[in-house]
Design a protein around this motif. Structure first.
Motif, PDB file in Angstrom:
ATOM      1  N   PRO A 112       0.786  -1.245   0.159  1.00 28.80           N
ATOM      2  CA  PRO A 112       0.091   0.096   0.072  1.00 28.80           C
ATOM      3  C   PRO A 112       0.767   1.085  -0.164  1.00 28.80           C
ATOM      4  O   PRO A 112       0.510   2.389  -0.594  1.00 28.80           O
ATOM      5  N   THR A 113       2.046   1.077   0.719  1.00 32.17           N
ATOM      6  CA  THR A 113       2.869   2.262   0.534  1.00 32.17           C
ATOM      7  C   THR A 113       3.529   2.766  -0.450  1.00 32.17           C
ATOM      8  O   THR A 113       4.107   3.783  -0.651  1.00 32.17           O
ATOM      9  N   ASP A 114       3.642   1.662  -1.547  1.00 34.77           N
ATOM     10  CA  ASP A 114       4.188   2.044  -2.742  1.00 34.77           C
ATOM     11  C   ASP A 114       3.449   2.650  -3.759  1.00 34.77           C
ATOM     12  O   ASP A 114       3.759   2.918  -4.662  1.00 34.77           O
ATOM     13  N   ARG A 115       2.167   2.834  -3.582  1.00 34.77           N
ATOM     14  CA  ARG A 115       1.119   3.428  -4.631  1.00 34.77           C
ATOM     15  C   ARG A 115       1.018   4.727  -3.909  1.00 34.77           C
ATOM     16  O   ARG A 115       1.218   5.220  -2.732  1.00 34.77           O
ATOM     17  N   HIS A 116       0.371   5.772  -4.807  1.00 34.00           N
ATOM     18  CA  HIS A 116       0.135   7.089  -4.687  1.00 34.00           C
ATOM     19  C   HIS A 116      -1.043   7.396  -3.714  1.00 34.00           C
ATOM     20  O   HIS A 116      -1.473   8.300  -3.192  1.00 34.00           O
ATOM     21  N   THR A 117      -2.037   6.319  -3.750  1.00 29.86           N
ATOM     22  CA  THR A 117      -3.342   6.304  -3.298  1.00 29.86           C
ATOM     23  C   THR A 117      -3.602   5.190  -2.574  1.00 29.86           C
ATOM     24  O   THR A 117      -3.085   4.029  -3.021  1.00 29.86           O
ATOM     25  N   LEU A 118      -4.314   5.185  -1.429  1.00 29.37           N
ATOM     26  CA  LEU A 118      -5.086   4.067  -0.809  1.00 29.37           C
ATOM     27  C   LEU A 118      -6.460   4.074  -0.721  1.00 29.37           C
ATOM     28  O   LEU A 118      -7.123   5.170  -0.480  1.00 29.37           O
ATOM     29  N   THR A 119      -7.016   2.950  -0.476  1.00 32.37           N
ATOM     30  CA  THR A 119      -8.720   2.782  -0.398  1.00 32.37           C
ATOM     31  C   THR A 119      -8.806   3.147   1.203  1.00 32.37           C
ATOM     32  O   THR A 119      -7.683   3.365   2.036  1.00 32.37           O
TER      33      THR A 119
ATOM     34  N   ARG B 260     -15.009  14.664   7.982  1.00 28.80           N
ATOM     35  CA  ARG B 260     -14.776  15.765   8.855  1.00 28.80           C
ATOM     36  C   ARG B 260     -13.456  16.516   8.052  1.00 28.80           C
ATOM     37  O   ARG B 260     -13.488  17.852   8.462  1.00 28.80           O
ATOM     38  N   GLY B 261     -12.737  15.871   7.297  1.00 35.23           N
ATOM     39  CA  GLY B 261     -11.815  16.588   6.514  1.00 35.23           C
ATOM     40  C   GLY B 261     -10.563  16.259   7.384  1.00 35.23           C
ATOM     41  O   GLY B 261      -9.306  16.886   7.110  1.00 35.23           O
ATOM     42  N   ASP B 262     -10.462  15.292   8.453  1.00 33.55           N
ATOM     43  CA  ASP B 262      -9.128  15.177   9.116  1.00 33.55           C
ATOM     44  C   ASP B 262      -8.178  14.262   8.306  1.00 33.55           C
ATOM     45  O   ASP B 262      -7.021  14.465   8.493  1.00 33.55           O
ATOM     46  N   ILE B 263      -8.856  13.331   7.355  1.00 35.26           N
ATOM     47  CA  ILE B 263      -7.957  12.654   6.460  1.00 35.26           C
ATOM     48  C   ILE B 263      -8.211  13.457   5.112  1.00 35.26           C
ATOM     49  O   ILE B 263      -9.324  13.262   4.514  1.00 35.26           O
ATOM     50  N   PRO B 264      -7.308  13.861   4.570  1.00 35.13           N
ATOM     51  CA  PRO B 264      -7.523  14.339   3.056  1.00 35.13           C
ATOM     52  C   PRO B 264      -7.777  13.147   2.108  1.00 35.13           C
ATOM     53  O   PRO B 264      -7.199  12.246   2.094  1.00 35.13           O
ATOM     54  N   SER B 265      -8.782  13.459   1.225  1.00 30.15           N
ATOM     55  CA  SER B 265      -9.275  12.314   0.163  1.00 30.15           C
ATOM     56  C   SER B 265      -9.278  12.958  -1.206  1.00 30.15           C
ATOM     57  O   SER B 265      -9.488  14.295  -1.195  1.00 30.15           O
TER      58      SER B 265
ATOM     59  N   LYS C  24     -15.880   6.444  -5.237  1.00 28.84           N
ATOM     60  CA  LYS C  24     -14.706   5.858  -4.769  1.00 28.84           C
ATOM     61  C   LYS C  24     -14.082   6.924  -3.961  1.00 28.84           C
ATOM     62  O   LYS C  24     -13.750   8.021  -4.513  1.00 28.84           O
ATOM     63  N   ILE C  25     -13.615   6.641  -2.614  1.00 27.24           N
ATOM     64  CA  ILE C  25     -12.815   7.661  -2.041  1.00 27.24           C
ATOM     65  C   ILE C  25     -11.452   7.057  -2.009  1.00 27.24           C
ATOM     66  O   ILE C  25     -10.883   5.804  -1.679  1.00 27.24           O
ATOM     67  N   LEU C  26     -10.539   7.830  -2.458  1.00 32.94           N
ATOM     68  CA  LEU C  26      -9.204   7.478  -2.512  1.00 32.94           C
ATOM     69  C   LEU C  26      -8.372   8.323  -1.573  1.00 32.94           C
ATOM     70  O   LEU C  26      -8.745   9.761  -1.620  1.00 32.94           O
TER      71      LEU C  26
ATOM     72  N   SER D 196      -1.361   8.853  -0.347  1.00 34.53           N
ATOM     73  CA  SER D 196      -0.510   8.410   0.818  1.00 34.53           C
ATOM     74  C   SER D 196       0.481   9.265   1.112  1.00 34.53           C
ATOM     75  O   SER D 196       0.951   9.105   2.193  1.00 34.53           O
ATOM     76  N   ALA D 197       0.929  10.164   0.316  1.00 34.40           N
ATOM     77  CA  ALA D 197       1.949  10.983   0.582  1.00 34.40           C
ATOM     78  C   ALA D 197       1.352  12.082   1.762  1.00 34.40           C
ATOM     79  O   ALA D 197       2.177  12.440   2.750  1.00 34.40           O
ATOM     80  N   LYS D 198       0.151  12.284   1.907  1.00 45.80           N
ATOM     81  CA  LYS D 198      -0.652  13.048   2.818  1.00 45.80           C
ATOM     82  C   LYS D 198      -0.665  12.366   4.298  1.00 45.80           C
ATOM     83  O   LYS D 198      -0.649  12.990   5.353  1.00 45.80           O
ATOM     84  N   LEU D 199      -0.550  11.010   4.233  1.00 43.81           N
ATOM     85  CA  LEU D 199      -0.465  10.536   5.246  1.00 43.81           C
ATOM     86  C   LEU D 199       0.820  10.302   6.011  1.00 43.81           C
ATOM     87  O   LEU D 199       1.095   9.566   6.971  1.00 43.81           O
ATOM     88  N   GLY D 200       1.975  10.472   5.056  1.00 48.06           N
ATOM     89  CA  GLY D 200       3.120  10.370   5.437  1.00 48.06           C
ATOM     90  C   GLY D 200       3.654   8.715   5.358  1.00 48.06           C
ATOM     91  O   GLY D 200       4.541   8.111   6.034  1.00 48.06           O
ATOM     92  N   ALA D 201       2.898   7.883   4.659  1.00 49.41           N
ATOM     93  CA  ALA D 201       3.171   6.465   4.438  1.00 49.41           C
ATOM     94  C   ALA D 201       4.072   6.252   3.447  1.00 49.41           C
ATOM     95  O   ALA D 201       4.407   6.967   2.465  1.00 49.41           O
TER      96      ALA D 201
END
Length: 66
Positions: free
Chosen positions: A17-24, A45-50, A56-58, A61-66
Motif C-alpha cells: 500500500p505504501t508503494d502506491r500514490h493512493t490508498l482505499t 470531517r476533513g481530518d484525512i485528506p481524500s 470511490k474515495i481515495l 499516501s503522501a498526505k499520510l506520511g506513508a
C-alpha cells in the motif's frame, strides 16, 4: 508449483500500500490501526485528506506520511 507458491508469488507482484500514490479507505484504516467507520468519519470531517472519483474515495499516501 503448489497453491502456496502461487499465492506467495502473487503477493510479491502486488505493490505494498505504501508503494502506491493512493490508498482505499480500508487500506488506510489498516495502516492507521483504526476501524473503517472511523476512517470514513475522519474523511468526512476533513481530518484525512481524500480524493473522490465518483463513489470511490481515495486517500493520497503522501498526505499520510506513508
Amino acid at each position: 508449483m503448489t497453491h502456496r507458491q502461487t499465492a506467495d508469488s502473487r503477493q510479491e507482484r502486488t505493490p505494498a500500500p505504501t508503494d502506491r500514490h493512493t490508498l482505499t479507505v480500508p487500506e488506510t484504516a489498516r495502516l492507521l490501526g483504526i476501524s473503517d467507520d472511523a476512517t470514513y468519519d475522519a474523511v468526512q470531517r476533513g481530518d484525512i485528506p481524500s480524493i473522490r472519483i465518483g463513489r470511490k474515495i481515495l486517500i493520497p499516501s503522501a498526505k499520510l506520511g506513508a
